[in-house]
Design an enzyme around this catalytic site. Structure first.
Site, PDB file in Angstrom:
ATOM      1  NE  ARG A  11     -24.915 -34.958  31.663  1.00 26.64           N
ATOM      2  CZ  ARG A  11     -23.823 -34.651  32.418  1.00 26.64           C
ATOM      3  NH1 ARG A  11     -22.942 -33.837  31.580  1.00 26.64           N
ATOM      4  NH2 ARG A  11     -23.403 -35.588  33.078  1.00 26.64           N
ATOM      5  CB  SER A  34     -22.457 -31.849  34.585  1.00 25.73           C
ATOM      6  OG  SER A  34     -21.293 -32.353  35.115  1.00 25.73           O
ATOM      7  CG  HIS A  35     -19.570 -30.435  31.873  1.00 27.11           C
ATOM      8  ND1 HIS A  35     -19.570 -31.605  32.577  1.00 27.11           N
ATOM      9  CD2 HIS A  35     -18.993 -30.758  30.607  1.00 27.11           C
ATOM     10  CE1 HIS A  35     -19.504 -32.673  31.302  1.00 27.11           C
ATOM     11  NE2 HIS A  35     -19.052 -31.821  30.145  1.00 27.11           N
ATOM     12  CE  LYS A  81     -23.013 -35.928  37.029  1.00 25.08           C
ATOM     13  NZ  LYS A  81     -22.023 -35.137  37.800  1.00 25.08           N
ATOM     14  CG  ASP A 108     -18.407 -29.203  37.406  1.00 20.59           C
ATOM     15  OD1 ASP A 108     -18.596 -29.187  38.485  1.00 20.59           O
ATOM     16  OD2 ASP A 108     -18.895 -30.271  36.694  1.00 20.59           O
ATOM     17  CG  ASP A 147     -22.254 -31.205  39.069  1.00 17.96           C
ATOM     18  OD1 ASP A 147     -21.545 -30.803  38.264  1.00 17.96           O
ATOM     19  OD2 ASP A 147     -22.570 -32.545  38.893  1.00 17.96           O
ATOM     20  CG  ASP A 187     -18.903 -33.580  39.192  1.00 16.63           C
ATOM     21  OD1 ASP A 187     -18.470 -32.535  38.737  1.00 16.63           O
ATOM     22  OD2 ASP A 187     -19.721 -34.474  38.980  1.00 16.63           O
ATOM     23  NE  ARG A 188     -16.605 -32.296  33.820  1.00 24.16           N
ATOM     24  CZ  ARG A 188     -16.349 -32.296  32.743  1.00 24.16           C
ATOM     25  NH1 ARG A 188     -15.597 -31.336  31.980  1.00 24.16           N
ATOM     26  NH2 ARG A 188     -16.733 -33.136  31.809  1.00 24.16           N
ATOM     27  CG  HIS A 225     -14.817 -35.730  37.167  1.00 22.10           C
ATOM     28  ND1 HIS A 225     -15.950 -35.638  37.817  1.00 22.10           N
ATOM     29  CD2 HIS A 225     -15.122 -35.293  35.799  1.00 22.10           C
ATOM     30  CE1 HIS A 225     -16.866 -35.060  37.074  1.00 22.10           C
ATOM     31  NE2 HIS A 225     -16.566 -35.068  35.737  1.00 22.10           N
TER      32      HIS A 225
END
Length: 456
Positions: free
Chosen positions: A16, A105-106, A115, A238, A240, A242-243, A325
């Protein structure tokens, strides 16, 4: 030929960086070459699934990543724009040798990353370092790339047990202009209940707010809508998907550890003695209550890759992090999926009616949120290491599986380096304001010693 990536982008559980500064499209191409060689050595074949989020840079990274994979002989299945959990689902269903999700992501909109999954497992730590050092090899026999639509299969999977959701539930959703927007629109056509959707258009500039639902400042719009619409719950995702972030019917934020406990009550009831994993940022009360209801609590490192691997090794049926998560392995695949978690919380709410009734054990506790203190990526781990040396000389009840977590008579506190942001993470918890203040001042003294500016 060997491409050297910027050192700062090789994180603990993904790659990242900042687009145009530490990460660019050439990195994506060379990652494709390296990844293809890497998985061929691991699995002897090279079937790769690729997906990407809605960030402005993601489409170009996707194009270049696939080009690199194909040039190195991989057979690529592209699932297009999607939330990370849908990519994880595709990896399982299509039985891929490896998969890559392009996402920041966030993180802020100028970030992006990758990922990665090999042989059904996330790669992290030393394996990411090994991958980065692989020679890039183009093959005489190029691979191929094909587009595959898996949206409907994914939606059917996560909505196959929704019959007990109360049709009178009022739910407000906020996808924060992230990659879950399009999928959620389709899911809501199937879900019982009355639903209001905010910020559902995928927009990589994130015009509504920062795409992290675990920071309360990003939930202002959701809280307001829950209040004025007299909703039973507010759910946010978030960038993507996943949160997950939750607010109750009074617009109070429900932290990730409390959310995990709510899920644990259901999982342990159906599976007495089940191992439930939470990360080092979680409340002590989580571990005590899981044990009290007949579960087996386990504390582990923060990070989706670390958690998933620990679940696999211990056969845990549920895990969660303060960061939102949540990982289900009782009736699901064991990866973090905020969309699936949202359906599970609606099923609980349909039976329990009011969330706060489940959270009475936590009513006496006073805690800080997850406090993020800016610290440059190049020094944050060294700062925590120095603090650790001092802390071990002063305290005896210390956990060091991820940073330093200290238990005292007044409560507990944690200092750790973030693996995804230029930050040191702090959290404290006590049973009185006075004790909490003392704990915060204790943490502050260690950070001040090493020149870390903070507002604790």
């Amino acid at each position: 030929m060997r491409r050297k990536f910027h050192d700062s982008i090789l994180r603990a559980y993904d790659i990242r960086g900042v687009i145009g500064e530490t990460l660019n499209s050439e990195d994506a191409y060379f990652l494709g070459l390296k990844f293809s060689s890497y998985i061929r050595k691991k699995t002897h074949t090279s079937r790769v699934v690729v997906g990407y989020d809605g960030r402005l840079s993601s489409k170009l990274l996707n194009t270049q990543l696939i080009k690199g994979l194909v040039d190195a002989g991989s057979y690529v299945t592209s699932v297009g724009v999607c939330p990370s959990p849908m990519l994880y689902y595709a990896d399982k269903i299509l039985r891929a040798d490896g998969s890559i999700m392009i996402t920041g992501s966030h993180n802020p909109s100028n970030y992006n990353g990758f990922k990665m999954i090999v042989g059904g497992k996330s790669i992290y730590g030393d394996e990411i370092q090994k991958l980065a050092k692989y020679n890039e090899t183009q093959t005489p026999q190029k691979g191929i790339s094909k587009r595959f639509k898996i949206d409907d299969s994914y939606i059917l999977e996560i909505t196959k047990d929704i019959k007990n959701i109360n049709p009178d539930l009022k739910v407000v959703w906020d996808t924060g202009n992230g990659a879950a927007g399009n999928i959620l629109k389709k899911i809501l056509k199937l879900l019982p209940g009355k639903h209001h959707l905010l910020n559902s258009e995928i927009d990589g500039t994130f015009p509504s707010h920062h795409p992290d639902p675990t920071e309360e400042k990003n939930l202002k719009q959701l809280k307001k809508k829950v209040s004025i619409s007299n909703a039973d719950i507010g759910i946010a995702f978030d960038g993507d998907g996943d949160r997950i972030g939750i607010v109750d019917n009074k617009s109070n934020f429900i932290s990730g550890d409390k959310l995990l406990y709510m899920f644990a009550t259901e999982v342990v009831k159906d599976n007495p003695g089940a191992i439930i994993i939470s990360d080092v940022k979680a409340s002590n009360m989580i571990f005590e209550q899981i044990k009290k209801i007949g579960g087996t609590p386990l504390m582990w490192k923060t990070g989706h890759s670390f958690i998933k691997e620990k679940m696999r090794k211990t056969k845990a049926l549920l895990a969660g992090e303060m960061s939102g998560h949540i990982f289900f392995a009782d009736k699901y695949y064991g990866y973090d999926d905020a969309l699936y978690a949202s359906i599970r919380i609606l099923k609980i709410l349909s039976k329990k009616n009011i969330i706060n009734n489940l959270l009475k054990p936590f009513s006496k506790l006073i805690s800080t949120p997850e406090i993020k203190i800016f610290c440059n990526d190049s020094i944050k781990f060294d700062i925590v290491k120095r603090c650790k040396s001092d802390i071990l000389k002063k305290f005896s009840d210390v956990t060091t599986i991820d940073g330093i977590r200290v238990n005292t008579k007044k409560g507990w506190w944690l200092i750790r380096a973030s693996n995804t942001q230029p930050a040191i993470i702090v959290r404290c918890e006590a049973e009185s304001e006075a004790n909490l203040t003392d704990l915060i001042l204790e943490v502050k003294s260690f950070l001040d010693k090493y020149g870390i500016k903070n507002n604790l």
